[in-house]
Design a protein around this motif. Structure first.
Motif, PDB file in Angstrom:
ATOM      1  N   PRO A 172       0.819  -1.219   0.000  1.00 30.88           N
ATOM      2  CA  PRO A 172       0.000   0.000   0.000  1.00 30.88           C
ATOM      3  C   PRO A 172       0.848   1.262   0.000  1.00 30.88           C
ATOM      4  CG  PRO A 172      -0.731  -1.522   1.696  1.00 30.88           C
ATOM      5  CD  PRO A 172       0.548  -2.071   1.151  1.00 30.88           C
ATOM      6  N   THR A 173       0.273   2.309  -0.544  1.00 32.20           N
ATOM      7  CA  THR A 173       0.956   3.599  -0.501  1.00 32.20           C
ATOM      8  C   THR A 173       1.074   4.031   0.964  1.00 32.20           C
ATOM      9  OG1 THR A 173      -1.201   4.543  -0.906  1.00 32.20           O
ATOM     10  CG2 THR A 173       0.280   4.446  -2.768  1.00 32.20           C
ATOM     11  N   LEU A 174       2.194   4.667   1.303  1.00 28.94           N
ATOM     12  CA  LEU A 174       2.444   5.008   2.711  1.00 28.94           C
ATOM     13  C   LEU A 174       1.529   6.134   3.203  1.00 28.94           C
ATOM     14  CD1 LEU A 174       6.328   4.723   2.765  1.00 28.94           C
ATOM     15  CD2 LEU A 174       4.673   3.164   3.785  1.00 28.94           C
ATOM     16  N   THR A 175       1.137   6.994   2.289  1.00 23.15           N
ATOM     17  CA  THR A 175       0.239   8.090   2.694  1.00 23.15           C
ATOM     18  C   THR A 175      -1.123   7.877   2.038  1.00 23.15           C
ATOM     19  OG1 THR A 175       1.142   9.363   0.851  1.00 23.15           O
ATOM     20  CG2 THR A 175       2.030   9.828   3.035  1.00 23.15           C
ATOM     21  N   PRO A 176      -2.200   8.190   2.750  1.00 23.25           N
ATOM     22  CA  PRO A 176      -3.528   8.037   2.147  1.00 23.25           C
ATOM     23  C   PRO A 176      -3.703   9.001   0.974  1.00 23.25           C
ATOM     24  CG  PRO A 176      -3.663   9.079   4.312  1.00 23.25           C
ATOM     25  CD  PRO A 176      -2.242   8.691   4.108  1.00 23.25           C
ATOM     26  N   PRO A 177      -4.684   8.758   0.111  1.00 23.60           N
ATOM     27  CA  PRO A 177      -4.910   9.661  -1.012  1.00 23.60           C
ATOM     28  C   PRO A 177      -5.114  11.100  -0.522  1.00 23.60           C
ATOM     29  CG  PRO A 177      -6.302   7.716  -1.173  1.00 23.60           C
ATOM     30  CD  PRO A 177      -5.623   7.642   0.148  1.00 23.60           C
ATOM     31  N   PRO A 263     -15.306   0.803 -13.548  1.00 23.12           N
ATOM     32  CA  PRO A 263     -14.045   0.080 -13.286  1.00 23.12           C
ATOM     33  C   PRO A 263     -13.610   0.223 -11.829  1.00 23.12           C
ATOM     34  CG  PRO A 263     -13.843   1.511 -15.214  1.00 23.12           C
ATOM     35  CD  PRO A 263     -15.133   1.858 -14.558  1.00 23.12           C
ATOM     36  N   MET A 264     -12.899  -0.796 -11.353  1.00 25.69           N
ATOM     37  CA  MET A 264     -12.444  -0.807  -9.960  1.00 25.69           C
ATOM     38  C   MET A 264     -11.596   0.425  -9.625  1.00 25.69           C
ATOM     39  SD  MET A 264     -12.153  -2.140  -7.057  1.00 25.69           S
ATOM     40  CE  MET A 264     -12.742  -3.816  -7.090  1.00 25.69           C
ATOM     41  N   ASP A 265     -10.696   0.793 -10.548  1.00 26.52           N
ATOM     42  CA  ASP A 265      -9.814   1.932 -10.272  1.00 26.52           C
ATOM     43  C   ASP A 265     -10.623   3.201 -10.043  1.00 26.52           C
ATOM     44  OD1 ASP A 265      -7.748   0.235 -10.558  1.00 26.52           O
ATOM     45  OD2 ASP A 265      -7.163   0.892 -12.566  1.00 26.52           O
ATOM     46  N   GLU A 266     -11.682   3.360 -10.831  1.00 24.14           N
ATOM     47  CA  GLU A 266     -12.529   4.548 -10.677  1.00 24.14           C
ATOM     48  C   GLU A 266     -13.188   4.547  -9.295  1.00 24.14           C
ATOM     49  OE1 GLU A 266     -14.947   5.252 -14.221  1.00 24.14           O
ATOM     50  OE2 GLU A 266     -16.480   6.104 -12.893  1.00 24.14           O
ATOM     51  N   ALA A 267     -13.661   3.387  -8.868  1.00 22.21           N
ATOM     52  CA  ALA A 267     -14.329   3.290  -7.571  1.00 22.21           C
ATOM     53  C   ALA A 267     -13.361   3.593  -6.422  1.00 22.21           C
ATOM     54  CB  ALA A 267     -14.933   1.894  -7.401  1.00 22.21           C
ATOM     55  N   THR A 268     -12.139   3.041  -6.507  1.00 19.07           N
ATOM     56  CA  THR A 268     -11.188   3.277  -5.403  1.00 19.07           C
ATOM     57  C   THR A 268     -10.719   4.731  -5.381  1.00 19.07           C
ATOM     58  OG1 THR A 268      -9.407   2.411  -6.795  1.00 19.07           O
ATOM     59  CG2 THR A 268     -10.343   0.909  -5.187  1.00 19.07           C
ATOM     60  N   GLU A 269     -10.790   5.403  -6.533  1.00 18.89           N
ATOM     61  CA  GLU A 269     -10.404   6.826  -6.553  1.00 18.89           C
ATOM     62  C   GLU A 269     -11.494   7.723  -5.970  1.00 18.89           C
ATOM     63  OE1 GLU A 269      -9.385   7.629 -10.604  1.00 18.89           O
ATOM     64  OE2 GLU A 269      -7.620   6.310 -10.504  1.00 18.89           O
ATOM     65  N   LEU A 285      -8.617  -1.802  -2.090  1.00 16.20           N
ATOM     66  CA  LEU A 285      -8.875  -0.653  -1.217  1.00 16.20           C
ATOM     67  C   LEU A 285      -7.697  -0.400  -0.280  1.00 16.20           C
ATOM     68  CD1 LEU A 285     -12.562  -1.618  -0.442  1.00 16.20           C
ATOM     69  CD2 LEU A 285     -11.881   0.527  -1.540  1.00 16.20           C
ATOM     70  N   ILE A 286      -7.214  -1.461   0.353  1.00 20.80           N
ATOM     71  CA  ILE A 286      -6.099  -1.310   1.299  1.00 20.80           C
ATOM     72  C   ILE A 286      -4.861  -0.817   0.547  1.00 20.80           C
ATOM     73  CG2 ILE A 286      -4.546  -2.561   2.845  1.00 20.80           C
ATOM     74  CD1 ILE A 286      -6.978  -4.403   3.498  1.00 20.80           C
ATOM     75  N   ARG A 287      -4.631  -1.395  -0.642  1.00 26.01           N
ATOM     76  CA  ARG A 287      -3.460  -0.976  -1.424  1.00 26.01           C
ATOM     77  C   ARG A 287      -3.507   0.522  -1.726  1.00 26.01           C
ATOM     78  NH1 ARG A 287      -4.437  -3.443  -6.110  1.00 26.01           N
ATOM     79  NH2 ARG A 287      -5.285  -1.488  -6.857  1.00 26.01           N
ATOM     80  N   GLU A 288      -4.708   1.012  -2.008  1.00 24.00           N
ATOM     81  CA  GLU A 288      -4.846   2.424  -2.381  1.00 24.00           C
ATOM     82  C   GLU A 288      -5.044   3.336  -1.170  1.00 24.00           C
ATOM     83  OE1 GLU A 288      -4.195   3.379  -5.404  1.00 24.00           O
ATOM     84  OE2 GLU A 288      -3.921   1.280  -5.966  1.00 24.00           O
ATOM     85  N   GLY A 289      -4.970   2.780   0.032  1.00 23.22           N
ATOM     86  CA  GLY A 289      -5.053   3.601   1.238  1.00 23.22           C
ATOM     87  C   GLY A 289      -6.447   4.068   1.580  1.00 23.22           C
ATOM     88  N   VAL A 290      -7.462   3.352   1.087  1.00 24.72           N
ATOM     89  CA  VAL A 290      -8.851   3.725   1.370  1.00 24.72           C
ATOM     90  C   VAL A 290      -9.333   2.931   2.595  1.00 24.72           C
ATOM     91  CG1 VAL A 290     -11.212   3.741   0.450  1.00 24.72           C
ATOM     92  CG2 VAL A 290      -9.272   4.140  -1.083  1.00 24.72           C
ATOM     93  N   PRO A 291      -9.981   3.583   3.581  1.00 24.57           N
ATOM     94  CA  PRO A 291     -10.514   2.836   4.732  1.00 24.57           C
ATOM     95  C   PRO A 291     -11.397   1.669   4.269  1.00 24.57           C
ATOM     96  CG  PRO A 291     -10.647   5.188   5.116  1.00 24.57           C
ATOM     97  CD  PRO A 291     -10.191   5.024   3.691  1.00 24.57           C
ATOM     98  N   THR A 292     -11.174   0.520   4.893  1.00 24.93           N
ATOM     99  CA  THR A 292     -11.760  -0.726   4.377  1.00 24.93           C
ATOM    100  C   THR A 292     -12.466  -1.495   5.481  1.00 24.93           C
ATOM    101  OG1 THR A 292      -9.924  -0.860   2.818  1.00 24.93           O
ATOM    102  CG2 THR A 292     -11.174  -2.886   3.173  1.00 24.93           C
TER     103      THR A 292
END
Lengths: 368, 71
Positions: A172-177, A263-269, A285-292
């Motif tokens: 996952p990215t170290l900082t959230p979006p 698409p999944m990418d659009e949803a996670t953004e 979601l976890i990879r992209e730093g989104v609360p899950t």
């Protein structure tokens, strides 16, 4: 590896295509000069035109049937086939000693299809491959030990090279979006057969209705994996689709509860929060730093083998969520130790290329 | 039920066969007919009934508190 790497990434349905597209992006970043081909395997093709247009808009793939795929592997048209599904024809090819030993043939590297709920069953399928990428990290050691045992008792078998990773499971990215604080949308990521029963799916749907009612200032999206008329060639296709259930059971659902097949990418953004039961979406979601939130206590969960398997995989993750916490939007950050086991370093593209090179060296030295 | 089937060797074989050009469609139709999820004996276990009742009650209580239980 001598010269420009020539790689074939096979797919046949939505999950294998998502895998191929993601791995292609990693490989292009690691080796811009590589010749990377997407190959659609027709005997198991289960994609709709909409899915193809959405996931591979350039339509830059080639078609294979059993014979042409095997011919390509046999003739060494590519340095490696990278696949998240070991097609029967490919496995049979690799189980035949005279073909497996063939000089200059294409090397075959397999990955898991996604969250592997029953990993021990996949071991035998992957054993004939030349290289294998697995996760969680503990499974790489387990598989490598098992493969060595098999090779020791069967002279027709060679233990594959083993490494850790999957293009969906990048650290996952170290900082959230950056815009996470301003996001409002809640996404529920549906899965075709989990919850399994109509009653279980109605329960989850009612929870989403309740969230929408309690949060009129937020959009609650039900993100469909596919439309009801898609993936009809799957045995585990969706029997109780959410659009149908919503219409039948909640005709007056609040207007801020909506369906999407984006698409999944659009949803996670877009997501401020992602909820799922047993979908790999939890990983995205976890990879992209989104609360899950992973919700596994739905009605009739005991009917669903994926619920118990998901609980095993996510044990210690911190994101398995009770219904009460879900309804009150109480999230927890994923546990770092669990994340380190499940998600691989972001240099996966380089490691795949390194494995291709190592396999070619191994084949060259084996054939003298 | 199909997911449970897929956890077995027979289920994996059926899964492959379900994609067959000729046998796939009739097999999927037959399996759909055979699915009677509501008759599964697992529903009669006390622990399972209690689990379902707990989840339904949690959800109902939340909707009542939030004032949105209109279904």
């Amino acid at each position: 590896m001598s010269g420009t790497p020539r790689l074939l990434l096979t797919f046949c349905d939505d999950s294998t295509l998502i895998f191929a597209v993601r791995l292609r992006a990693l490989l292009r970043a690691a080796a811009p000069e590589a010749e990377i081909t997407l190959g659609c395997y027709l005997p198991e093709q289960a994609l709709s035109l909409r899915q193809l247009e959405m996931l591979v808009p350039e339509a830059d793939y080639v078609l294979f049937n059993r014979e042409t795929l095997i011919e390509a592997v046999q003739a060494g048209l590519y340095d490696a086939v990278l696949t998240s599904r070991v097609f029967r024809a490919l496995a049979n090819f690799l189980r035949t000693p005279a073909l497996k030993h063939l000089r200059h043939r294409t090397q075959v590297i397999s990955f898991l299809g996604g969250l592997d709920f029953f990993p021990e069953r996949g071991y035998a399928n992957r054993m004939p491959c030349d290289g294998v990428f697995l996760f969680p990290q503990s499974d790489t050691r387990k598989f490598a030990a098992w493969a060595r045992e098999q090779a020791a008792i069967d002279s027709n078998v060679t233990a594959p090279l083993v490494d850790f990773g999957h293009p969906t499971f990048l650290a996952p990215t170290l900082t959230p979006p950056e815009d996470l604080d301003t996001r409002r949308d809640i996404y529920f990521f549906a899965q075709a057969i989990s919850p399994l029963t109509r009653r279980g799916r109605l329960h989850v749907l009612e929870a989403m209705v309740a969230l929408a009612e309690a949060n009129p200032d937020r959009q609650v999206w039900i993100k469909l994996r596919h439309l009801p008329d898609e993936n009809t060639r799957h045995l585990h296709r969706e029997r109780h689709d959410y659009p149908g259930l919503l219409k039948a059971a909640f005709p007056e659902a609040p207007a801020n509860l909506r369906l999407t097949a984006c698409p999944m990418d659009e949803a996670t953004e877009q997501a401020a929060l992602g909820i799922t039961c047993t979908s790999t979406a939890a990983i995205d979601l976890i990879r992209e730093g989104v609360p899950t939130m992973v919700y596994l206590d739905y009605v009739d969960a005991y009917m669903d083998p994926m619920s118990a398997a998901m609980r095993r995989l996510f044990e210690g993750s911190g994101v398995i969520t009770s219904l009460d916490d879900l309804l009150h939007l109480r999230t927890r950050a994923p546990e770092p130790d669990w994340v380190a086991q499940m998600f691989c370093p972001r240099d996966l593209g380089q490691r795949v290329l390194a494995m291709v090179a190592a396999l070619q060296d191994r084949a060259a030295s084996a054939s003298g | 039920m199909l997911a449970r089937l897929k956890a077995t060797l027979l289920g994996k074989w059926l899964y492959r066969l379900s994609r067959h050009d000729i046998f796939g469609a009739p097999l999927r139709w037959l399996l759909d007919l055979g699915v009677a999820e509501q008759l599964d004996p697992a529903h009669w276990k006390v622990a399972n009934r209690q689990h379902n009742a707990r989840q339904a009650a949690t959800l109902a209580a939340f909707r009542t508190r939030a004032g949105g239980a209109g279904q």
